[in-house]
Design an enzyme around this catalytic site. Structure first.
Site, PDB file in Angstrom:
ATOM      1  N   ARG A  66      -9.429 -10.698  -0.434  1.00 32.53           N
ATOM      2  CA  ARG A  66      -8.845  -9.685   0.556  1.00 32.53           C
ATOM      3  C   ARG A  66      -9.693  -8.678   0.940  1.00 32.53           C
ATOM      4  O   ARG A  66      -9.863  -8.143   1.770  1.00 32.53           O
ATOM      5  CB  ARG A  66      -7.411  -9.122  -0.083  1.00 32.53           C
ATOM      6  CG  ARG A  66      -6.489  -9.916  -0.254  1.00 32.53           C
ATOM      7  CD  ARG A  66      -5.317  -9.272  -0.663  1.00 32.53           C
ATOM      8  NE  ARG A  66      -4.466  -8.297   0.136  1.00 32.53           N
ATOM      9  CZ  ARG A  66      -3.764  -7.293  -0.126  1.00 32.53           C
ATOM     10  NH1 ARG A  66      -3.445  -7.320  -1.382  1.00 32.53           N
ATOM     11  NH2 ARG A  66      -3.262  -6.342   0.441  1.00 32.53           N
ATOM     12  N   VAL A 100      -3.574  -0.805   2.524  1.00 34.02           N
ATOM     13  CA  VAL A 100      -4.621  -0.642   1.602  1.00 34.02           C
ATOM     14  C   VAL A 100      -6.090  -1.111   1.938  1.00 34.02           C
ATOM     15  O   VAL A 100      -6.994  -1.285   1.261  1.00 34.02           O
ATOM     16  CB  VAL A 100      -4.434  -1.515   0.334  1.00 34.02           C
ATOM     17  CG1 VAL A 100      -3.255  -0.636  -0.330  1.00 34.02           C
ATOM     18  CG2 VAL A 100      -4.048  -3.119   0.440  1.00 34.02           C
ATOM     19  N   HIS A 116      -0.259   3.759  -0.934  1.00 36.04           N
ATOM     20  CA  HIS A 116      -0.550   2.648  -1.719  1.00 36.04           C
ATOM     21  C   HIS A 116      -2.098   2.349  -2.077  1.00 36.04           C
ATOM     22  O   HIS A 116      -2.206   1.045  -2.768  1.00 36.04           O
ATOM     23  CB  HIS A 116       0.009   1.181  -0.899  1.00 36.04           C
ATOM     24  CG  HIS A 116       1.328   1.097  -0.810  1.00 36.04           C
ATOM     25  ND1 HIS A 116       2.304   0.266  -0.195  1.00 36.04           N
ATOM     26  CD2 HIS A 116       2.539   2.230  -1.350  1.00 36.04           C
ATOM     27  CE1 HIS A 116       3.538   0.711  -0.107  1.00 36.04           C
ATOM     28  NE2 HIS A 116       3.632   1.806  -0.839  1.00 36.04           N
ATOM     29  N   CYS A 148     -16.978   4.444 -19.051  1.00 34.67           N
ATOM     30  CA  CYS A 148     -16.443   4.168 -20.574  1.00 34.67           C
ATOM     31  C   CYS A 148     -16.763   2.574 -20.875  1.00 34.67           C
ATOM     32  O   CYS A 148     -16.653   2.002 -21.668  1.00 34.67           O
ATOM     33  CB  CYS A 148     -15.206   4.541 -20.633  1.00 34.67           C
ATOM     34  SG  CYS A 148     -13.854   3.495 -19.931  1.00 34.67           S
ATOM     35  N   SER A 187       8.048  -3.449   8.027  1.00 43.41           N
ATOM     36  CA  SER A 187       9.388  -4.138   7.942  1.00 43.41           C
ATOM     37  C   SER A 187      10.151  -3.306   7.451  1.00 43.41           C
ATOM     38  O   SER A 187      11.588  -3.430   7.311  1.00 43.41           O
ATOM     39  CB  SER A 187       9.107  -5.339   7.116  1.00 43.41           C
ATOM     40  OG  SER A 187       8.735  -5.303   5.746  1.00 43.41           O
ATOM     41  N   PRO A 212       7.178  -5.517  16.874  1.00 42.46           N
ATOM     42  CA  PRO A 212       7.563  -6.781  17.942  1.00 42.46           C
ATOM     43  C   PRO A 212       9.074  -7.314  17.128  1.00 42.46           C
ATOM     44  O   PRO A 212       9.478  -7.825  18.172  1.00 42.46           O
ATOM     45  CB  PRO A 212       6.475  -8.057  17.621  1.00 42.46           C
ATOM     46  CG  PRO A 212       5.321  -7.203  16.867  1.00 42.46           C
ATOM     47  CD  PRO A 212       6.021  -5.841  16.334  1.00 42.46           C
TER      48      PRO A 212
HETATM   49  P1  NAD Z   1       5.184  -6.257   5.967  1.00 43.02           P
HETATM   50  O1  NAD Z   1       4.265  -7.380   5.568  1.00 43.02           O
HETATM   51  O2  NAD Z   1       6.469  -6.327   5.294  1.00 43.02           O
HETATM   52  O3  NAD Z   1       5.712  -6.180   7.441  1.00 43.02           O
HETATM   53  C1  NAD Z   1       4.817  -6.232   8.617  1.00 43.02           C
HETATM   54  C2  NAD Z   1       5.636  -5.612   9.840  1.00 43.02           C
HETATM   55  O4  NAD Z   1       4.792  -5.720  10.996  1.00 43.02           O
HETATM   56  C3  NAD Z   1       6.737  -6.559  10.124  1.00 43.02           C
HETATM   57  O5  NAD Z   1       7.736  -6.155  10.456  1.00 43.02           O
HETATM   58  C4  NAD Z   1       6.357  -7.263  11.554  1.00 43.02           C
HETATM   59  O6  NAD Z   1       7.179  -7.515  12.373  1.00 43.02           O
HETATM   60  C5  NAD Z   1       5.100  -6.124  12.092  1.00 43.02           C
HETATM   61  N1  NAD Z   1       4.045  -6.546  13.048  1.00 43.02           N
HETATM   62  C6  NAD Z   1       3.591  -7.918  12.840  1.00 43.02           C
HETATM   63  N2  NAD Z   1       2.396  -7.807  13.776  1.00 43.02           N
HETATM   64  C7  NAD Z   1       2.552  -6.471  14.365  1.00 43.02           C
HETATM   65  C8  NAD Z   1       1.605  -6.158  15.505  1.00 43.02           C
HETATM   66  N3  NAD Z   1       0.833  -6.352  16.141  1.00 43.02           N
HETATM   67  N4  NAD Z   1       2.050  -4.709  15.869  1.00 43.02           N
HETATM   68  C9  NAD Z   1       3.028  -3.977  14.929  1.00 43.02           C
HETATM   69  N5  NAD Z   1       3.870  -4.588  14.157  1.00 43.02           N
HETATM   70  C10 NAD Z   1       3.644  -5.992  13.942  1.00 43.02           C
HETATM   71  O7  NAD Z   1       4.247  -4.886   5.938  1.00 43.02           O
HETATM   72  P2  NAD Z   1       4.787  -3.568   5.197  1.00 43.02           P
HETATM   73  O8  NAD Z   1       6.143  -3.073   5.579  1.00 43.02           O
HETATM   74  O9  NAD Z   1       3.590  -2.665   5.537  1.00 43.02           O
HETATM   75  O10 NAD Z   1       4.946  -3.914   3.766  1.00 43.02           O
HETATM   76  C11 NAD Z   1       3.901  -4.875   3.009  1.00 43.02           C
HETATM   77  C12 NAD Z   1       3.197  -4.106   1.686  1.00 43.02           C
HETATM   78  O11 NAD Z   1       2.035  -4.873   1.680  1.00 43.02           O
HETATM   79  C13 NAD Z   1       2.704  -2.707   1.703  1.00 43.02           C
HETATM   80  O12 NAD Z   1       3.067  -2.112   0.905  1.00 43.02           O
HETATM   81  C14 NAD Z   1       1.238  -2.725   2.124  1.00 43.02           C
HETATM   82  O13 NAD Z   1       0.546  -1.864   0.848  1.00 43.02           O
HETATM   83  C15 NAD Z   1       0.971  -4.236   1.725  1.00 43.02           C
HETATM   84  N6  NAD Z   1      -0.048  -4.994   2.467  1.00 43.02           N
HETATM   85  C16 NAD Z   1      -0.983  -4.260   3.129  1.00 43.02           C
HETATM   86  C17 NAD Z   1      -1.916  -4.834   4.234  1.00 43.02           C
HETATM   87  C18 NAD Z   1      -2.990  -4.098   4.787  1.00 43.02           C
HETATM   88  O14 NAD Z   1      -3.670  -3.224   4.198  1.00 43.02           O
HETATM   89  N7  NAD Z   1      -3.487  -4.501   6.136  1.00 43.02           N
HETATM   90  C19 NAD Z   1      -1.724  -6.184   4.595  1.00 43.02           C
HETATM   91  C20 NAD Z   1      -0.356  -6.755   4.044  1.00 43.02           C
HETATM   92  C21 NAD Z   1       0.188  -6.054   2.901  1.00 43.02           C
HETATM   93 ZN    ZN Z   2     -13.574   4.056 -17.838  1.00 45.50          ZN
END
Ligand code: NAD
Ligand code: ZN
Length: 239
Positions: A66, A100, A116, A148, A187, A212
């Site tokens: 990642r 993240v 996060h 450490c 979401s 979306p």
């Molecule tokens: P999620 O994956 O649960 O949901 C993603 C949401 O984004 C969905 O509701 C979807 O409909 C929407 N979406 C998809 N494409 C889109 C676009 N182009 N524009 C706007 N919205 C769009 O993500 P979450 O709610 O952030 O929760 C996931 C957890 O996973 C978080 O805690 C996060 O830390 C982690 N995560 C982070 C990343 C990253 O850092 N990029 C990626 C995946 C997951």
């Molecule tokens: Zn250390």
């Protein structure tokens, strides 16, 4: 739409929450959409303290993958539009992200809370010291602490772990005191994402969602834009 634009323009205190959807247009997969799998594992099976205790090398391989993916990506229009919004609002602005990937910071956001954590950093399992990972093409996990010598873990908050209490208080203060709140690309099923929009709304903020797909927050929002993050933000804040 015109009402939302006017509300956002007039608001002095603006709180924004972003999730994985804001980085989708940078090519980084979300967890709960299609393409969110990796080698047949669900993130919920890897992003946990239990998974790390069981097989740290496997979890680190996933994070290293990642990390490479994130460093090969660039911030997109949505990240930059949020920098513009911050510049307009100044001190009254706070951007809170669940992401993240560090893309908001790379785009130039400064009033930013990475709730996060950040996968471009590691944290020592023993002494807690944090450091930036080496360049992606030189990085071989796991990293070891230069203070450490013990093993370091990804500097993220895993499912089932607690958020930093001071950060959470700052974030709740911003959403509880906002005149306008934006929730973009999440979401909204994981706490505290689920409750921050609700908190802002119940304290009187004008609540705008950009996604979306409908989410549990949609019925509560004053405006729910069914759009990708960049298009939705452009419609809201560009002249
Ligand atoms: P999620 O994956 O649960 O949901 C993603 C949401 O984004 C969905 O509701 C979807 O409909 C929407 N979406 C998809 N494409 C889109 C676009 N182009 N524009 C706007 N919205 C769009 O993500 P979450 O709610 O952030 O929760 C996931 C957890 O996973 C978080 O805690 C996060 O830390 C982690 N995560 C982070 C990343 C990253 O850092 N990029 C990626 C995946 C997951
Ligand atoms: Zn250390």
């Amino acid at each position: 739409m015109d009402v939302a634009r006017a509300k956002l323009r007039a608001a002095r205190r603006v709180a924004v929450l972003t999730g994985a959807g804001v980085s989708a247009e940078s090519g980084i997969p979300t967890f709960r959409g299609s393409g969110g799998l990796w080698e047949g594992f669900r993130p919920g099976e890897l992003a946990t303290p239990q998974a790390y205790a069981r097989d740290p090398d496997k979890v680190w391989r996933w994070y290293a993958w990642r990390y490479r993916q994130v460093m090969a990506a660039e911030p997109n229009r949505a990240h930059y539009l949020l920098v513009e919004l911050e510049e307009k609002k100044g001190d009254g602005f706070l951007l809170v992200t669940q992401n993240v990937d560090g893309l908001h910071a790379r785009a130039g956001s400064r009033r930013l809370v990475e709730l996060h954590g950040n996968i471009t950093r590691a944290r020592c399992e023993s002494c807690g010291k944090r450091r930036q990972l080496p360049p992606a093409n030189e990085f071989a996990p796991p990293p070891f602490c230069d203070s450490c010598g013990d093993r370091m873990r990804p500097d993220v908050v895993w499912f089932g772990e607690f958020l930093d209490a001071a950060l959470l208080a700052q974030v709740e203060g911003a959403f509880g005191g906002a005149e306008a709140a934006l929730v973009i690309g999440t979401s909204a099923v994981v706490e505290p994402a689920a409750s921050l929009g609700r908190l802002a709304k119940s304290a009187g903020a004008y609540l705008i969602e950009i996604n979306p797909e409908p989410t549990p927050l949609s019925p509560l929002a004053d405006l729910s834009l069914r759009a990708k993050a960049s298009r939705g933000l452009r419609a809201l804040i560009q002249q």
